[in-house]
Each structure stands twice: as structure tokens, then as C-alpha cells.
Design a protein around this motif. Structure first.
Motif, PDB file in Angstrom:
ATOM      1  N   ILE A 355     -10.260 -12.090  11.869  1.00 50.43           N
ATOM      2  CA  ILE A 355      -9.389 -11.928  10.697  1.00 50.43           C
ATOM      3  C   ILE A 355     -10.152 -11.120   9.643  1.00 50.43           C
ATOM      4  CG2 ILE A 355      -8.218 -13.113   8.796  1.00 50.43           C
ATOM      5  CD1 ILE A 355      -6.864 -13.701  11.450  1.00 50.43           C
ATOM      6  N   ILE A 356      -9.504 -10.114   9.108  1.00 45.31           N
ATOM      7  CA  ILE A 356     -10.072  -9.375   7.972  1.00 45.31           C
ATOM      8  C   ILE A 356      -9.456  -9.961   6.707  1.00 45.31           C
ATOM      9  CG2 ILE A 356     -10.241  -7.140   6.828  1.00 45.31           C
ATOM     10  CD1 ILE A 356      -9.878  -5.844   9.595  1.00 45.31           C
ATOM     11  N   GLU A 357     -10.297 -10.608   5.891  1.00 43.34           N
ATOM     12  CA  GLU A 357      -9.785 -11.174   4.636  1.00 43.34           C
ATOM     13  C   GLU A 357      -9.963 -10.141   3.529  1.00 43.34           C
ATOM     14  OE1 GLU A 357     -12.188 -14.920   4.988  1.00 43.34           O
ATOM     15  OE2 GLU A 357     -10.269 -15.795   4.409  1.00 43.34           O
ATOM     16  N   VAL A 358      -8.937  -9.946   2.736  1.00 43.32           N
ATOM     17  CA  VAL A 358      -9.006  -8.896   1.721  1.00 43.32           C
ATOM     18  C   VAL A 358      -8.992  -9.489   0.312  1.00 43.32           C
ATOM     19  CG1 VAL A 358      -8.066  -7.049   3.152  1.00 43.32           C
ATOM     20  CG2 VAL A 358      -6.508  -8.543   1.903  1.00 43.32           C
ATOM     21  N   GLU A 359      -9.609  -8.737  -0.591  1.00 43.89           N
ATOM     22  CA  GLU A 359      -9.717  -9.122  -2.003  1.00 43.89           C
ATOM     23  C   GLU A 359      -8.768  -8.248  -2.819  1.00 43.89           C
ATOM     24  OE1 GLU A 359     -11.641 -11.502  -3.261  1.00 43.89           O
ATOM     25  OE2 GLU A 359     -12.675 -12.047  -1.407  1.00 43.89           O
ATOM     26  N   LEU A 373      -0.238  -9.248 -12.218  1.00 43.47           N
ATOM     27  CA  LEU A 373       0.493  -8.173 -11.536  1.00 43.47           C
ATOM     28  C   LEU A 373      -0.454  -7.021 -11.195  1.00 43.47           C
ATOM     29  CD1 LEU A 373       3.883  -8.127 -13.496  1.00 43.47           C
ATOM     30  CD2 LEU A 373       3.395  -9.150 -11.280  1.00 43.47           C
ATOM     31  N   ASP A 374      -1.401  -6.757 -12.088  1.00 38.15           N
ATOM     32  CA  ASP A 374      -2.408  -5.723 -11.792  1.00 38.15           C
ATOM     33  C   ASP A 374      -3.247  -6.134 -10.576  1.00 38.15           C
ATOM     34  OD1 ASP A 374      -1.537  -4.243 -13.908  1.00 38.15           O
ATOM     35  OD2 ASP A 374      -3.136  -4.894 -15.277  1.00 38.15           O
ATOM     36  N   GLU A 375      -3.607  -7.433 -10.527  1.00 37.21           N
ATOM     37  CA  GLU A 375      -4.393  -7.919  -9.369  1.00 37.21           C
ATOM     38  C   GLU A 375      -3.572  -7.813  -8.088  1.00 37.21           C
ATOM     39  OE1 GLU A 375      -7.128 -11.379 -11.447  1.00 37.21           O
ATOM     40  OE2 GLU A 375      -5.106 -11.844 -10.818  1.00 37.21           O
ATOM     41  N   MET A 376      -2.302  -8.114  -8.196  1.00 33.17           N
ATOM     42  CA  MET A 376      -1.444  -8.007  -7.007  1.00 33.17           C
ATOM     43  C   MET A 376      -1.372  -6.557  -6.527  1.00 33.17           C
ATOM     44  SD  MET A 376       1.837 -10.456  -7.457  1.00 33.17           S
ATOM     45  CE  MET A 376       1.801 -11.743  -8.647  1.00 33.17           C
ATOM     46  N   ALA A 377      -1.359  -5.618  -7.476  1.00 28.28           N
ATOM     47  CA  ALA A 377      -1.336  -4.199  -7.089  1.00 28.28           C
ATOM     48  C   ALA A 377      -2.618  -3.849  -6.335  1.00 28.28           C
ATOM     49  CB  ALA A 377      -1.176  -3.318  -8.327  1.00 28.28           C
ATOM     50  N   LYS A 378      -3.751  -4.411  -6.807  1.00 29.70           N
ATOM     51  CA  LYS A 378      -5.029  -4.159  -6.107  1.00 29.70           C
ATOM     52  C   LYS A 378      -4.996  -4.802  -4.721  1.00 29.70           C
ATOM     53  CE  LYS A 378      -8.005  -3.779 -10.122  1.00 29.70           C
ATOM     54  NZ  LYS A 378      -8.248  -4.710 -11.200  1.00 29.70           N
ATOM     55  N   LEU A 379      -4.468  -6.011  -4.649  1.00 29.15           N
ATOM     56  CA  LEU A 379      -4.379  -6.695  -3.353  1.00 29.15           C
ATOM     57  C   LEU A 379      -3.495  -5.886  -2.388  1.00 29.15           C
ATOM     58  CD1 LEU A 379      -4.905  -9.149  -1.517  1.00 29.15           C
ATOM     59  CD2 LEU A 379      -2.927 -10.270  -2.572  1.00 29.15           C
ATOM     60  N   ALA A 380      -2.394  -5.379  -2.898  1.00 32.97           N
ATOM     61  CA  ALA A 380      -1.511  -4.568  -2.048  1.00 32.97           C
ATOM     62  C   ALA A 380      -2.268  -3.352  -1.518  1.00 32.97           C
ATOM     63  CB  ALA A 380      -0.277  -4.131  -2.839  1.00 32.97           C
ATOM     64  N   ASP A 381      -3.068  -2.722  -2.372  1.00 33.66           N
ATOM     65  CA  ASP A 381      -3.839  -1.551  -1.924  1.00 33.66           C
ATOM     66  C   ASP A 381      -4.828  -1.927  -0.826  1.00 33.66           C
ATOM     67  OD1 ASP A 381      -2.613   0.237  -3.608  1.00 33.66           O
ATOM     68  OD2 ASP A 381      -4.082  -0.006  -5.234  1.00 33.66           O
ATOM     69  N   THR A 382      -5.539  -3.038  -1.015  1.00 31.55           N
ATOM     70  CA  THR A 382      -6.560  -3.379  -0.012  1.00 31.55           C
ATOM     71  C   THR A 382      -5.908  -3.823   1.301  1.00 31.55           C
ATOM     72  OG1 THR A 382      -6.790  -5.542  -1.042  1.00 31.55           O
ATOM     73  CG2 THR A 382      -8.483  -3.933  -1.537  1.00 31.55           C
ATOM     74  N   VAL A 383      -4.780  -4.508   1.215  1.00 31.59           N
ATOM     75  CA  VAL A 383      -4.068  -4.876   2.454  1.00 31.59           C
ATOM     76  C   VAL A 383      -3.725  -3.595   3.227  1.00 31.59           C
ATOM     77  CG1 VAL A 383      -1.870  -5.753   3.352  1.00 31.59           C
ATOM     78  CG2 VAL A 383      -3.133  -7.083   1.672  1.00 31.59           C
ATOM     79  N   ARG A 384      -3.221  -2.605   2.499  1.00 28.94           N
ATOM     80  CA  ARG A 384      -2.765  -1.379   3.174  1.00 28.94           C
ATOM     81  C   ARG A 384      -3.951  -0.552   3.669  1.00 28.94           C
ATOM     82  NH1 ARG A 384       2.021   0.769   2.663  1.00 28.94           N
ATOM     83  NH2 ARG A 384       1.414   2.744   1.745  1.00 28.94           N
ATOM     84  N   GLU A 385      -5.094  -0.646   2.975  1.00 24.39           N
ATOM     85  CA  GLU A 385      -6.268   0.120   3.399  1.00 24.39           C
ATOM     86  C   GLU A 385      -6.958  -0.525   4.589  1.00 24.39           C
ATOM     87  OE1 GLU A 385      -8.775   0.206  -0.050  1.00 24.39           O
ATOM     88  OE2 GLU A 385      -7.314   1.453  -1.134  1.00 24.39           O
ATOM     89  N   LYS A 386      -6.989  -1.846   4.612  1.00 21.47           N
ATOM     90  CA  LYS A 386      -7.834  -2.529   5.596  1.00 21.47           C
ATOM     91  C   LYS A 386      -7.025  -3.125   6.736  1.00 21.47           C
ATOM     92  CE  LYS A 386     -11.686  -3.309   2.654  1.00 21.47           C
ATOM     93  NZ  LYS A 386     -12.752  -4.180   2.222  1.00 21.47           N
ATOM     94  N   ARG A 387      -5.843  -2.668   6.930  1.00 27.21           N
ATOM     95  CA  ARG A 387      -4.980  -3.270   7.950  1.00 27.21           C
ATOM     96  C   ARG A 387      -5.598  -3.046   9.325  1.00 27.21           C
ATOM     97  NH1 ARG A 387       0.176  -0.892   6.021  1.00 27.21           N
ATOM     98  NH2 ARG A 387       0.750  -2.942   6.781  1.00 27.21           N
ATOM     99  N   THR A 388      -5.260  -3.957  10.225  1.00 27.20           N
ATOM    100  CA  THR A 388      -5.895  -3.950  11.553  1.00 27.20           C
ATOM    101  C   THR A 388      -5.242  -2.973  12.506  1.00 27.20           C
ATOM    102  OG1 THR A 388      -4.513  -5.839  12.099  1.00 27.20           O
ATOM    103  CG2 THR A 388      -6.771  -6.291  11.435  1.00 27.20           C
ATOM    104  N   LYS A 389      -3.989  -2.633  12.299  1.00 29.73           N
ATOM    105  CA  LYS A 389      -3.314  -1.773  13.286  1.00 29.73           C
ATOM    106  C   LYS A 389      -3.466  -0.314  12.919  1.00 29.73           C
ATOM    107  CE  LYS A 389       1.003  -1.195  15.819  1.00 29.73           C
ATOM    108  NZ  LYS A 389       0.529  -1.283  17.165  1.00 29.73           N
TER     109      LYS A 389
END
Ligand code: FEO
Length: 389
Positions: A355-359, A373-389
Motif C-alpha cells: 500500500i502506498i500511503e499518501v500525505e 480544503l487546501d489540505e484536501m487539494a494537496k491530498l488530491a494531488d498526491t493521490v493522483r501523482e502516486k497512484r499505483t496503476k
């Protein structure tokens, strides 16, 4: 359902069932499939749930048109398929039951049945049973989904009787949409046994298969590589496609609101596939299935009694026992005085493989602020950058 002149569908639809295996909602019911093979010898492939024994026996008698069945092939003893064995034996005492060495002890455990020697035929890996022009070959498929499961290949018509594999929820009369319901069926029922599914797929590689005849849902007749590829993906625990499942457990609605805000942020950033599940209200088995479908999962939970909200605890338990792995995971936690849900969610996730856990972990105190909301925007970016597929 038409298969061929010699192979006839004999199964039944169950539209009165509410929960399959006592836990999975099946609003469109389910079918218990059974097939009759007519040749010099006749064979019946599996029985049906005990509640439908009489209807099934009528189907069998109609198809046999006065003939006696020579064999009953028992591919799987789970009661949705073996529940009518007793009535079958009462009606046809000269039929021979065909199973493997694990089949008959399980039948005896479920039913008060005593077999005469001549009523049992024990087969093993690769055994052939000639019926005339048709011949059945048995391939053991342990743990897809019980230890005694076997599948059957019929050579002359190139039919694969696949037991639970390739099955789906949904009565045939409802014309079920195969993919979402087969996914929900597979992940929740067979999902733990990916290694065994891959082993079974390997066995079938050399077989020419024209149709797949499962024990639930439609007979698959076209584009078989689509279905086999899905099983390969699911058995490997790989995501099917890019996407984010957001699963939330909310107490007073603020975590729900945050999860929806996160979903909106993701969508504005271009994310196309997003599933949002309210773990208190939505079907847990659908949430589990979508967690496997996509490459990313974001968990949003309120803290409760200095621990996790029960619905999130339950969800993570389900993921663990189904061997959830190979995904990207992010966290949103809420708590009014001591937010610590993420710690408990992470403890569960630490028991999952690859599992890749993202910040960042987004921490909300009661209700999301603009900073959240700013933190959620950062979380959305890291999810999209570090996705496994
Ligand atoms: Fe359809 Fe495992 O029974």
C-alpha cells in the motif's frame, strides 16, 4: 437459456432471496444454474438451493423426457448448489453421484445421507467420464470457492462448466449487468483466494473454450477473453482502472460533507472515475468491490469513543479479509477534541500488502475549514501523482 441440442439449462431463478450467503444484498435475486447433458448416458450438472428443489426436479424431468439421469455431477457442495441432492436421490435412486474425495464427506456433514458404494464415483484431477459423444473432464479448483470445488470441461462442444467462477448476482429474468455484479460477487465471495483463482486460470489456458457455463448468472458465449481477463486482474489483486473510491463514516454529517468536498476537488482536477460510499448506509459489499476496482482509496472517518467509527472499522475489516493490496490510500479524519481516527485506520492498513500511503492526512476539527480544503487539494494531488496503476 439455450446452450445446444444436447446441453440444456435446468436451473432456477431465486427472486425471493434478500441476502446471499446471509450478508450480501441481492435486490435482483440470483440464479442457481444447473445443466442436463443428453447423450447415450445423461448427466445433470449440480443441483439448486433446497427451496427450489421441486421446480428444479420438474425442469430435469421435462428435459429428460422419460429418461433416467445416469450421473449427478457435484462440482460444489455449498448449499446453494447441493441443497437439492437429497430430493434428487429420492427421485432417482439409481443415479451415480460424481465428486472428488473432498465432496462426499462435505455432503455427509450437511445432509443425513448414506451412500451405497455404487452410488458414488470419486474422480480426481484430469479424470474423464465418457457419456457417448460427450465426455467430461474434471479439473480440481480448490478454494474457488470451497476446498472441494471442481470444474468440468466438455470436449465435444468445448464447454467449460466453471462452478462459482465467472458467476454473477442477479436472476436471469432480470438480465443482470455482468460486470458490476460479477465484480461484487467475485471480490466479496472469492476475493480472498486470488492465488487459487490464478492457478485455475493457468489450468484452462490450453483448453479451447466456446462457452462458459457458471453456477450463477448467464452462460458466457462471446468475447470470452474479456471475462477471463477480468478474472486474471481480480485474482492478481491489480486495479482494473484509474479511479478513486472515497469511503466515509460520518456521525453528524460533517465528515460526509468533507468527503463530498474532496470528491468535488478531485473532479475539478480531472479525475474521471470517483465512487463515494456512505459506509453507514450504502451496501458494504459494493464499497468493497469498488475499492478493488480502482487504484486509489481515500478513507474519511470521524473519531468515536477514542477509536474508529464502527462502520469504518467494519469496512477495513472486510478489506483485510479479502486481501486488499496494491493500492494508494489517503486519509481524512475528523474529531472535535481528540481527532485520532487516522491512527486507527493506518493500523489496519499497515496489515495490508503493498500500500502506498499518501500525505497529507487531513485533520478536521468538527467541520472543515478553508485550510482543510487546501489540505484536501494537496491530498488530491498526491493521490493522483502516486497512484499505483
Ligand atoms: Fe454459489 Fe460457493 O456457492
Amino acid at each position: 437459456m439455450t446452450i445446444s441440442d444436447a446441453v440444456v439449462y435446468a436451473g432456477v431463478d431465486d427472486t425471493s432471496i434478500d441476502l446471499f450467503e446471509g450478508q450480501y444484498p441481492v435486490s435482483q435475486g440470483v440464479s442457481y444454474n444447473s445443466y442436463v447433458i443428453l447423450d447415450e448416458k445423461t448427466a445433470v450438472m449440480d443441483t439448486v438451493d433446497a427451496n427450489y428443489a421441486d421446480k428444479w426436479l420438474e425442469n430435469i424431468a421435462h428435459i429428460l423426457d422419460g429418461r433416467e439421469p445416469d450421473y449427478l455431477i457435484v462440482q460444489h457442495v455449498e448449499p446453494d448448489h447441493s441443497g437439492s441432492i437429497c430430493k434428487f436421490i429420492q427421485r432417482y435412486p439409481h443415479a451415480v453421484l460424481v465428486g472428488n474425495q473432498k465432496t462426499f464427506p462435505l455432503i455427509r456433514q450437511f445432509f443425513d445421507l448414506k451412500f451405497r458404494e455404487e452410488q458414488m464415483l470419486v474422480v480426481k484431477e484430469g479424470s474423464f467420464l465418457p457419456l457417448g459423444k460427450h465426455a467430461l473432464q474434471f479439473l480440481m479448483a480448490p478454494l474457488v470457492h470451497w476446498p472441494e470445488v471442481m470444474i468440468t470441461y466438455e470436449q465435444s462442444e468445448q464447454l467449460l462448466f466453471s462452478a462459482d467462477a465467472f458467476g454473477t448476482f442477479g436472476a436471469l429474468s432480470t438480465d443482470p449487468d455482468w460486470l458490476p455484479e460479477a465484480r461484487r460477487y467475485y471480490i466479496n465471495i472469492v476475493g480472498k483466494y486470488g492465488a487459487q483463482v490464478l492457478a485455475l486460470l493457468k489450468k484452462t489456458v490450453g483448453l479451447s473454450i466456446r462457452m462458459i457455463c457458471p453456477l450463477h448468472g448467464p452462460v458466457l458465449k462471446e468475447n470470452l477473453s474479456f471475462y477471463i481477463d477480468k478474472y486474471q486482474t481480480w485474482g492478481s489483486y491489480e486495479p482494473e482502472e484509474e479511479g478513486v473510491t472515497i469511503a466515509y463514516a460520518s456521525l453528524h454529517g460533517n465528515t460526509r460533507k468533507a468527503a463530498k468536498q474532496f470528491s468535488d476537488i478531485l473532479r475539478k482536477k480531472g479525475e474521471k472515475n470517483i465512487s463515494l460510499f456512505d459506509l453507514n448506509r450504502d451496501d458494504m459489499s459494493a464499497a468493497v468491490a469498488d475499492a478493488f476496482r480502482y487504484d486509489s482509496l481515500v478513507l474519511a472517518s470521524v473519531t468515536y469513543d477514542a477509536s474508529l467509527f464502527p462502520a469504518m472499522e467494519d469496512f477495513l475489516y472486510h478489506l483485510k479479509i479479502k486481501n486488499f493490496q496494491n493500492r494508494t490510500v489517503g486519509y481524512i479524519q475528523n474529531g472535535s477534541w481528540a481527532p485520532n481516527a487516522a491512527r486507527f485506520m493506518k493500523a489496519h492498513v499497515s496489515e495490508m500488502k503493498n500500500i502506498i500511503e499518501v500525505e497529507p492526512v487531513v485533520t478536521i476539527k468538527s467541520a472543515a475549514t478553508p485550510a482543510n480544503l487546501d489540505e484536501m487539494a494537496k491530498l488530491a494531488d498526491t493521490v493522483r501523482e502516486k497512484r499505483t496503476k
